[in-house]
Design a protein around this motif. Structure first.
Motif, short mmCIF file in Angstrom:
data_model
loop_
_atom_site.label_atom_id
_atom_site.label_comp_id
_atom_site.label_asym_id
_atom_site.label_seq_id
_atom_site.Cartn_x
_atom_site.Cartn_y
_atom_site.Cartn_z
N GLU A 118 0.81 -1.22 0.00
CA GLU A 118 0.00 0.00 0.00
C GLU A 118 0.85 1.27 0.00
N GLU A 119 2.13 1.14 0.30
CA GLU A 119 3.00 2.32 0.33
C GLU A 119 4.40 1.91 -0.10
N VAL A 120 5.01 2.77 -0.88
CA VAL A 120 6.37 2.54 -1.37
C VAL A 120 7.21 3.78 -1.07
N ARG A 121 8.38 3.57 -0.50
CA ARG A 121 9.31 4.67 -0.26
C ARG A 121 10.62 4.36 -0.95
N GLN A 122 11.10 5.30 -1.75
CA GLN A 122 12.37 5.07 -2.43
C GLN A 122 13.35 6.20 -2.14
N ASP A 123 14.63 5.84 -2.20
CA ASP A 123 15.70 6.82 -2.06
C ASP A 123 16.72 6.53 -3.16
N THR A 124 17.90 7.07 -3.02
CA THR A 124 18.87 6.95 -4.10
C THR A 124 19.46 5.55 -4.23
#
Length: 345
Positions: A118-124
């Motif tokens: 339900e949620e996606v968090r991305q970084d480098t």
């Protein structure tokens, strides 16, 4: 199991499973998040074009089904058909296709976790699924036509000026196939696809912009309906749509879209599974080479012919002045029809 992976695939349909299988065989540490139990069914025409059959064979998979020798268009007394020039297609239940891919993924050592994303968090450096402890260098959104990942990342594009939304309805009948071809019956407001699936089983898929029950839609094809008595129906009606979906890009940071989540025009040309398998292979090849930014252009190149032909046909279908001429034109130009069928096949 490590909580950090090379690839995290969201969605365990054919596109996600094929991506995971290619990834595992490329040596990538891969995990799938799929809340539904296998096999997963879906409203689908269930006709695999020769390109899809070849792609599945290359993966070492054998799918039970009924050989398909070509495509036949029918409208009243008119008909035109084209045989596949480079091997047969296959009429196969969606559940059989899914089961074969699911078994192959498990045999390759890829975990399938019963998780709803339900949620996606991305970084480098990667992507995290909050609350799960899962992290991966890349996330693959393979969560279907109405992809929640595509939506939550703001990658959806409104389909303005594309005519009335079209939907698909599917049901199975315990009737022996009367043809080795996929028959496409053209009606005033819908197309009916008849796909041979076994010695005594056919699939009937209706594509239409008309909002009406399956039986009501089928009545607009009286000769076909006469061959399909209600007591021969062996499955409930399944539906899908609206079919046309667009995505701004297939590569967004460390999230890559594949299958129907990557964008979809219509089921009119029956290429959904073929495109999913092509996209899965291209995606993994780019991740393995370290060129993920090239995936979007590779996807566009590999699907361009299909997208152009399908879009042209659907737009003509939705124009009152052009729609009545599609089938007569195909019948008058059988060589052009055969060339188009085999270009897509």
């Amino acid at each position: 199991m490590s909580d950090s992976h090379d690839l995290l695939v969201v969605g365990g349909g054919p596109a996600g499973l094929a991506t995971a299988l290619h990834a595992a065989r490329a040596g990538l540490d891969t995990v799938i998040a799929e809340p539904r139990r296998a096999p997963v069914d879906k409203a689908c025409g269930e006709g695999l074009m020769p390109g899809a059959v070849r792609a599945l064979t290359a993966l070492g998979l054998e799918i039970p089904g009924h050989p398909i020798t070509g495509i036949r268009y029918i409208q009243g007394r008119r008909q035109v058909q084209a045989a596949f020039r480079h091997g047969p297609g296959l009429g196969a239940r969606r559940t059989h296709l899914h089961s074969a891919l699911h078994r192959a993924v498990l045999d390759a050592g890829v975990p399938v976790l019963p998780l709803r994303v339900e949620e996606v968090r991305q970084d480098t450096t990667g992507v995290t699924l909050p609350g799960t402890g899962l992290r991966a260098r890349w996330l693959v959104a393979a969560d279907g036509l109405h992809s929640s990942v595509r939506r939550t990342l703001g990658l959806e594009v409104k389909t303005r000026g594309a005519g009335s939304p079209r939907y698909g309805l599917r049901r199975h009948y315990a009737v022996p196939p009367w043809s080795p071809y996929v028959e496409v019956h053209w009606g005033a407001q819908a197309e009916a696809y008849i796909t041979p699936l076994g010695p005594a089983l056919i699939g009937v898929a209706l594509l239409t912009a008309r909002r009406a029950p399956f039986t009501t839609q089928l009545e607009s094809f009286p000769e076909l309906a006469a061959r399909l008595p209600p007591e021969a129906a062996v499955t409930a009606v399944r539906g899908a749509g609206p079919l046309r979906q667009r995505a701004r890009t297939r590569a967004h940071g460390r999230v890559l879209l594949v299958g129907d989540a990557a964008g979809y025009i219509d089921a009119l040309t029956g290429e959904g599974v073929s495109l999913a398998l092509t996209g899965a292979e291209a995606l993994v090849a780019n991740v393995r080479r370290g060129t993920p930014s090239r995936y979007d252009s590779d996807w566009r190149s590999a699907t361009r012919r299909h997208r152009l032909l399908t879009d042209l046909l659907v737009r003509a279908r939705q124009q009152p002045a052009l729609a009545p001429h599609i089938m007569p034109t195909a019948a008058r130009l059988p060589r052009l029809f055969a060339a188009a069928v085999n270009a897509l096949a």
